[in-house]
Scaffold this active site. Sequence first.
Site, PDB file in Angstrom:
ATOM      1  CE1 TYR A 162      -3.608   2.609   0.244  1.00 21.24           C
ATOM      2  CE2 TYR A 162      -2.290   3.509   1.832  1.00 21.24           C
ATOM      3  CZ  TYR A 162      -3.352   3.393   1.005  1.00 21.24           C
ATOM      4  OH  TYR A 162      -4.051   4.579   1.155  1.00 21.24           O
TER       5      TYR A 162
ATOM      6  CD1 TRP B 219      -1.670   7.567  -1.161  1.00 21.82           C
ATOM      7  CD2 TRP B 219      -1.333   9.514  -2.418  1.00 21.82           C
ATOM      8  NE1 TRP B 219      -2.876   8.332  -1.113  1.00 21.82           N
ATOM      9  CE2 TRP B 219      -2.704   9.554  -1.844  1.00 21.82           C
ATOM     10  CE3 TRP B 219      -1.085  10.597  -3.175  1.00 21.82           C
ATOM     11  CZ2 TRP B 219      -3.666  10.503  -2.087  1.00 21.82           C
ATOM     12  CZ3 TRP B 219      -1.804  11.882  -3.434  1.00 21.82           C
ATOM     13  CH2 TRP B 219      -3.090  11.529  -2.982  1.00 21.82           C
TER      14      TRP B 219
HETATM   15  N1  MGD Z   1      -2.419   8.672  11.977  1.00 19.71           N
HETATM   16  C1  MGD Z   1      -2.624   8.721  10.565  1.00 19.71           C
HETATM   17  N2  MGD Z   1      -2.049   8.073   9.885  1.00 19.71           N
HETATM   18  C2  MGD Z   1      -2.493   8.115   8.652  1.00 19.71           C
HETATM   19  C3  MGD Z   1      -3.370   8.864   8.058  1.00 19.71           C
HETATM   20  C4  MGD Z   1      -4.019  10.108   9.240  1.00 19.71           C
HETATM   21  O1  MGD Z   1      -5.025  10.712   8.765  1.00 19.71           O
HETATM   22  N3  MGD Z   1      -3.584   9.595  10.482  1.00 19.71           N
HETATM   23  N4  MGD Z   1      -3.829   8.896   6.903  1.00 19.71           N
HETATM   24  C5  MGD Z   1      -3.521   7.701   6.051  1.00 19.71           C
HETATM   25  C6  MGD Z   1      -3.678   7.821   4.735  1.00 19.71           C
HETATM   26  S1  MGD Z   1      -5.125   8.708   4.135  1.00 19.71           S
HETATM   27  C7  MGD Z   1      -2.686   7.468   3.767  1.00 19.71           C
HETATM   28  S2  MGD Z   1      -3.200   7.543   2.172  1.00 19.71           S
HETATM   29  C8  MGD Z   1      -1.424   6.995   4.223  1.00 19.71           C
HETATM   30  C9  MGD Z   1      -0.281   7.470   3.312  1.00 19.71           C
HETATM   31  O2  MGD Z   1       0.727   6.491   3.467  1.00 19.71           O
HETATM   32  P1  MGD Z   1       1.693   6.431   2.210  1.00 19.71           P
HETATM   33  O3  MGD Z   1       1.188   6.339   0.981  1.00 19.71           O
HETATM   34  O4  MGD Z   1       2.398   5.061   2.516  1.00 19.71           O
HETATM   35  O5  MGD Z   1       2.781   7.588   2.350  1.00 19.71           O
HETATM   36  P2  MGD Z   1       3.690   8.239   1.487  1.00 19.71           P
HETATM   37  O6  MGD Z   1       4.661   9.188   2.508  1.00 19.71           O
HETATM   38  O7  MGD Z   1       3.068   8.955   0.511  1.00 19.71           O
HETATM   39  O8  MGD Z   1       4.540   7.037   1.026  1.00 19.71           O
HETATM   40  C10 MGD Z   1       4.936   6.816  -0.182  1.00 19.71           C
HETATM   41  C11 MGD Z   1       6.429   6.148  -0.323  1.00 19.71           C
HETATM   42  O9  MGD Z   1       6.742   5.939  -1.666  1.00 19.71           O
HETATM   43  C12 MGD Z   1       8.013   6.355  -2.023  1.00 19.71           C
HETATM   44  N5  MGD Z   1       7.847   6.470  -3.632  1.00 19.71           N
HETATM   45  C13 MGD Z   1       7.328   7.743  -4.049  1.00 19.71           C
HETATM   46  N6  MGD Z   1       7.505   7.288  -5.583  1.00 19.71           N
HETATM   47  C14 MGD Z   1       7.901   6.031  -5.484  1.00 19.71           C
HETATM   48  C15 MGD Z   1       8.502   5.294  -6.805  1.00 19.71           C
HETATM   49  O10 MGD Z   1       8.489   5.699  -7.904  1.00 19.71           O
HETATM   50  N7  MGD Z   1       9.121   4.215  -6.524  1.00 19.71           N
HETATM   51  C16 MGD Z   1       9.356   3.589  -5.260  1.00 19.71           C
HETATM   52  N8  MGD Z   1       9.791   2.507  -5.189  1.00 19.71           N
HETATM   53  N9  MGD Z   1       9.049   4.277  -4.300  1.00 19.71           N
HETATM   54  C17 MGD Z   1       8.446   5.627  -4.497  1.00 19.71           C
HETATM   55  C18 MGD Z   1       8.018   7.652  -1.178  1.00 19.71           C
HETATM   56  O11 MGD Z   1       9.493   7.999  -1.261  1.00 19.71           O
HETATM   57  C19 MGD Z   1       7.357   7.335   0.061  1.00 19.71           C
HETATM   58  O12 MGD Z   1       8.493   6.836   1.236  1.00 19.71           O
HETATM   59  O13 MGD Z   1      -1.178   7.241   5.485  1.00 19.71           O
HETATM   60  C20 MGD Z   1      -2.426   6.865   6.466  1.00 19.71           C
HETATM   61  N10 MGD Z   1      -1.984   7.334   7.572  1.00 19.71           N
HETATM   62  N1  MGD Z   2      -1.578  18.910   1.926  1.00 16.09           N
HETATM   63  C1  MGD Z   2      -1.690  17.707   1.740  1.00 16.09           C
HETATM   64  N2  MGD Z   2      -3.244  17.017   1.624  1.00 16.09           N
HETATM   65  C2  MGD Z   2      -3.502  16.039   1.463  1.00 16.09           C
HETATM   66  C3  MGD Z   2      -2.770  14.938   1.947  1.00 16.09           C
HETATM   67  C4  MGD Z   2      -1.495  15.329   2.251  1.00 16.09           C
HETATM   68  O1  MGD Z   2      -0.697  14.461   2.787  1.00 16.09           O
HETATM   69  N3  MGD Z   2      -1.089  16.484   2.289  1.00 16.09           N
HETATM   70  N4  MGD Z   2      -2.815  13.785   1.833  1.00 16.09           N
HETATM   71  C5  MGD Z   2      -4.364  13.346   0.899  1.00 16.09           C
HETATM   72  C6  MGD Z   2      -4.916  12.194   1.379  1.00 16.09           C
HETATM   73  S1  MGD Z   2      -3.896  10.661   1.114  1.00 16.09           S
HETATM   74  C7  MGD Z   2      -5.967  11.898   1.930  1.00 16.09           C
HETATM   75  S2  MGD Z   2      -6.701  10.533   2.167  1.00 16.09           S
HETATM   76  C8  MGD Z   2      -6.756  13.229   2.212  1.00 16.09           C
HETATM   77  C9  MGD Z   2      -7.745  12.948   3.600  1.00 16.09           C
HETATM   78  O2  MGD Z   2      -8.555  14.207   3.795  1.00 16.09           O
HETATM   79  P1  MGD Z   2      -9.092  14.047   5.087  1.00 16.09           P
HETATM   80  O3  MGD Z   2      -9.239  12.901   5.772  1.00 16.09           O
HETATM   81  O4  MGD Z   2     -10.280  15.198   5.074  1.00 16.09           O
HETATM   82  O5  MGD Z   2      -8.152  15.103   5.729  1.00 16.09           O
HETATM   83  P2  MGD Z   2      -7.440  15.232   7.247  1.00 16.09           P
HETATM   84  O6  MGD Z   2      -6.492  16.568   7.145  1.00 16.09           O
HETATM   85  O7  MGD Z   2      -6.963  13.963   7.871  1.00 16.09           O
HETATM   86  O8  MGD Z   2      -8.679  15.522   8.159  1.00 16.09           O
HETATM   87  C10 MGD Z   2      -9.727  16.957   7.799  1.00 16.09           C
HETATM   88  C11 MGD Z   2     -10.103  17.752   8.920  1.00 16.09           C
HETATM   89  O9  MGD Z   2     -10.958  16.957   9.674  1.00 16.09           O
HETATM   90  C12 MGD Z   2     -10.885  17.377  11.031  1.00 16.09           C
HETATM   91  N5  MGD Z   2     -11.372  16.228  11.766  1.00 16.09           N
HETATM   92  C13 MGD Z   2     -10.582  15.007  12.379  1.00 16.09           C
HETATM   93  N6  MGD Z   2     -11.400  14.269  13.119  1.00 16.09           N
HETATM   94  C14 MGD Z   2     -12.668  14.908  13.272  1.00 16.09           C
HETATM   95  C15 MGD Z   2     -13.907  14.497  13.476  1.00 16.09           C
HETATM   96  O10 MGD Z   2     -13.999  13.662  14.563  1.00 16.09           O
HETATM   97  N7  MGD Z   2     -15.096  15.447  13.483  1.00 16.09           N
HETATM   98  C16 MGD Z   2     -14.840  16.378  12.615  1.00 16.09           C
HETATM   99  N8  MGD Z   2     -16.137  17.256  12.464  1.00 16.09           N
HETATM  100  N9  MGD Z   2     -13.717  16.719  12.222  1.00 16.09           N
HETATM  101  C17 MGD Z   2     -12.717  16.079  12.311  1.00 16.09           C
HETATM  102  C18 MGD Z   2      -9.593  17.876  11.195  1.00 16.09           C
HETATM  103  O11 MGD Z   2      -9.430  19.207  11.938  1.00 16.09           O
HETATM  104  C19 MGD Z   2      -8.850  17.913   9.960  1.00 16.09           C
HETATM  105  O12 MGD Z   2      -8.450  19.043   9.520  1.00 16.09           O
HETATM  106  O13 MGD Z   2      -6.064  14.281   2.335  1.00 16.09           O
HETATM  107  C20 MGD Z   2      -5.578  14.421   0.873  1.00 16.09           C
HETATM  108  N10 MGD Z   2      -4.548  15.625   0.943  1.00 16.09           N
HETATM  109 MO    MO Z   3      -5.265   8.735   2.101  1.00 14.54          MO
END
Ligand code: MGD
Ligand code: MGD
Ligand code: MO
Length: 749
Positions: free
Chosen positions: A110, A112
């Site tokens: 898993y 991005w």
């Molecule tokens: N506590 C908490 N944890 C969360 C979340 C949260 O809201 N709270 N959000 C979750 C969510 S929504 C997401 S999507 C995940 C994200 O989790 P990840 O998608 O695992 O996070 P990234 O840091 O984008 O990791 C991508 C990795 O791929 C590597 N990479 C990029 N391009 C390439 C490539 O071309 N080849 C190879 N081999 N490697 C590459 C980058 O260097 C990086 O280390 O985290 C989750 N974790």
């Molecule tokens: N700059 C930037 N943008 C991103 C990403 C990133 O890594 N960097 N990651 C992308 C990815 S993979 C994803 S999945 C999306 C995720 O998108 P979201 O899940 O919407 O993003 P978050 O920042 O985790 O949360 C949005 C807001 O929800 C509020 N929140 C948290 N818990 C609660 C709750 O229980 N109730 C309410 N009402 N509000 C709450 C927080 O204040 C937070 O600012 O974002 C994407 N956009």
């Molecule tokens: Mo995500």
Amino acid sequence: MTNPISLCHWGAFEADVSNGRLISAVPLQDSGADADMIGALPQLVYSDKRLDRPHIREGWLRDRKLSKGSMRGHERMVPVSWDLALTLVAEELDRVRTDHGHKALFAGSYGWSSAGRFHHARSQVRRFFGAFGGYTDQVSNYSWGAAQFILQHVLGSSDAVSGAATSWDSIIGNTDTFIAFGGLNPKNWRVTSGGAGFHHMPAHIQQASDQGTKFIVVSPVADDIPPGLDAEWIAPRPGSDTAIMLGLCHEMLRRGRADHGFMERFCVGSDTLIAYLNGETDQQPKSLNWASDIADVPLETLMQLADTIEPGRVMLTASWSLQRAHHGEQTHWALIALAAMLGQIGLPGGGFTFGYGSLNAVGENARKGLMPSLPTLGNEAGMAIPVARFVDMLERPGTSIPFNGQEITFPDTKLIYWAGGNPFHHAQDLFRLERLWARPETIIVNEQFWTATAQRADIVLPATTSLERSDIGGTSRDPHVFYMQKLIDPVGQARNDFDIFADLARRLNFEEAFTEARDETAWLRHLWSKSEAKAAAQGLSAPTFDELVHKQVWQVPLPDEPEIYLSGFRQDPIEHPLPTDSGKIELASARIAAFQYEDFAGHAAWYKPAEWIGDAAPDALALLTRQPAKFLHSQLGQTYLAKDHPPKVCMHPFEADQRGFKDKDLVRVSSPRGACLAQVARMETCRRGIAVMETGPWYQGNEAGMDRGGNPNAVTLDIGTSPLSQATSAQTCLVTIERYTEDEQELVT
Ligand SMILES: Nc1nc2c(c(=O)[nH]1)N[C@H]1C(S)=C(S)[C@@H](COP(=O)(O)OP(=O)(O)OC[C@H]3O[C@@H](n4cnc5c(=O)[nH]c(N)nc54)[C@H](O)[C@@H]3O)O[C@H]1N2
Ligand SMILES: Nc1nc2c(c(=O)[nH]1)N[C@H]1C(S)=C(S)[C@@H](COP(=O)(O)OP(=O)(O)OC[C@H]3O[C@@H](n4cnc5c(=O)[nH]c(N)nc54)[C@H](O)[C@@H]3O)O[C@H]1N2
Ligand SMILES: [Mo]
């Protein structure tokens, strides 16, 4: 000559390349991409954390499968030649599949990865293992894993969270009230999976506001209101949104405002839901008074909210963060129930859409389905686990968990292969992951950087970044397709993931199945020809591949009409039924009820989460771990954008005073799982009782259970949202915060 254009997940950019070196990058003109994030690209590409050549852990090189997994991250990584590294990887893959079968190979991988659809690392690794004969895969995602499954039951598909959305041009001029649970935090619009040519969300919102839409943001943190927007702020406890939504449903019924005609025609199960709302099943009416207690929001505020939504056109939205919590499915089911009561689903600017506040381009008017993607090759092993349960898999091989009405039995993982993801960023409870990461015999990681995951691998293979290879990029939510030309030569000895896997496939005698005898250019031509055919089917004339290469960007013509989610269903539910069991919106689901899961009735309901601030010890705070403002997850954490060290933990000044904290005080954020280092940021915009941290800092856990890198996943809870989805519950987490003393500093340095 103009500068070349390319794309990353955080936007389109113009690159200044001189003497084969990337000098600078700026956002594509008028695209609205974030200049800091784009500007950090040269630092990213040439970071001192860049992996320059293959490495193998000393103990593994010596003892192979008998080496001690607990030494991962503690032993010297020995630089080796590509030939040796790939020979050993191929031998190891063959050994594990022969001795233990394909399910013992965990390659769900898993993550991005990078923008660019052909070189998408996670697709490459899964295709490779498909061609190899199978592996253990991961299904769903961390982003909206709970929504995905509940929506399949309630609406018949997960479209409402994965792509379908009422577009902004339907909202502008039509919507009277826009209620955003989880807010509309502009930081999230910097990013789109695959990358976009526009970042127009702030403009859309401003336009809607100018044309009379009233915005109400329901979030524990006021910075979820875009700057300059005249919005009302309601600040509930995290994890209480479902109660507010259900309270509003109850209030609409009480006021005689509920649209019974709509529910009759377009929904099933309203009687069951209404019985619950009226307290017939548990003697507790789900009144606004009840919701006010759970959410810790004054009753008067909620009554005013009910007054606001009673008349007029209402758009309801929930950010994805809401469902990233224990019982997270309920937030999305309850929002649909409230929208059904209001009866405006499928009308211009009305009903519901998920995620306007979560990602750039949600609600952007664009034609779907034109972006190429690398075909995977199935999975003969027939094994896939819910994405967020992979640490459970390592802990309890051979045991089963319930999952969406079925049982999944965890395989016994002997080898992990990760490419394009960073589990030591994304998983919860990282100290637990670190303990269980020691179990497999071999761990192989393709990475660009020495991430926490790469440091803890046995074999690390250096991968190129998207600037070092050619690709086609974009996202279906945005009307641009980019040709991403190779801008610089690979840094160090980095190779494309595709070439790494092609080389491995050759050594394992299935090169043809993996490559189909195509190289990079042949693949790009092939994939684009499929997009051209899809465009022709929509009556569009797409550029040829050579034209796309020449133009660099194709601006796809917009659809003629704005998208209104479920408008066809509303016009004729017989002709356009939903793909649910009933063909209608399931406000009660007989199928879910039949699963007989604990704390998961056959209708939306509020359940107390596993860690609940409502009855926590007085010194506890509910920790929100949000998407980082200037990183993409852990990506960019190796650049100047990671300037706060240790990272900030934000809290209301009241909470800071209670604990005697000034701004920038060093603190230890703790839970029963572990602790991480942070610095205090007093923030008026936080409600009381919460602490807020960004995800993304690079994990540096030590044996004392302290993460000096300040990754909040050192403290988060790793349980499934429910037996239905088994998604992440990252937002369900109580912590205590204490001053970090000098003695402890001794302990951890
Ligand atoms: N506590 C908490 N944890 C969360 C979340 C949260 O809201 N709270 N959000 C979750 C969510 S929504 C997401 S999507 C995940 C994200 O989790 P990840 O998608 O695992 O996070 P990234 O840091 O984008 O990791 C991508 C990795 O791929 C590597 N990479 C990029 N391009 C390439 C490539 O071309 N080849 C190879 N081999 N490697 C590459 C980058 O260097 C990086 O280390 O985290 C989750 N974790
Ligand atoms: N700059 C930037 N943008 C991103 C990403 C990133 O890594 N960097 N990651 C992308 C990815 S993979 C994803 S999945 C999306 C995720 O998108 P979201 O899940 O919407 O993003 P978050 O920042 O985790 O949360 C949005 C807001 O929800 C509020 N929140 C948290 N818990 C609660 C709750 O229980 N109730 C309410 N009402 N509000 C709450 C927080 O204040 C937070 O600012 O974002 C994407 N956009
Ligand atoms: Mo995500």
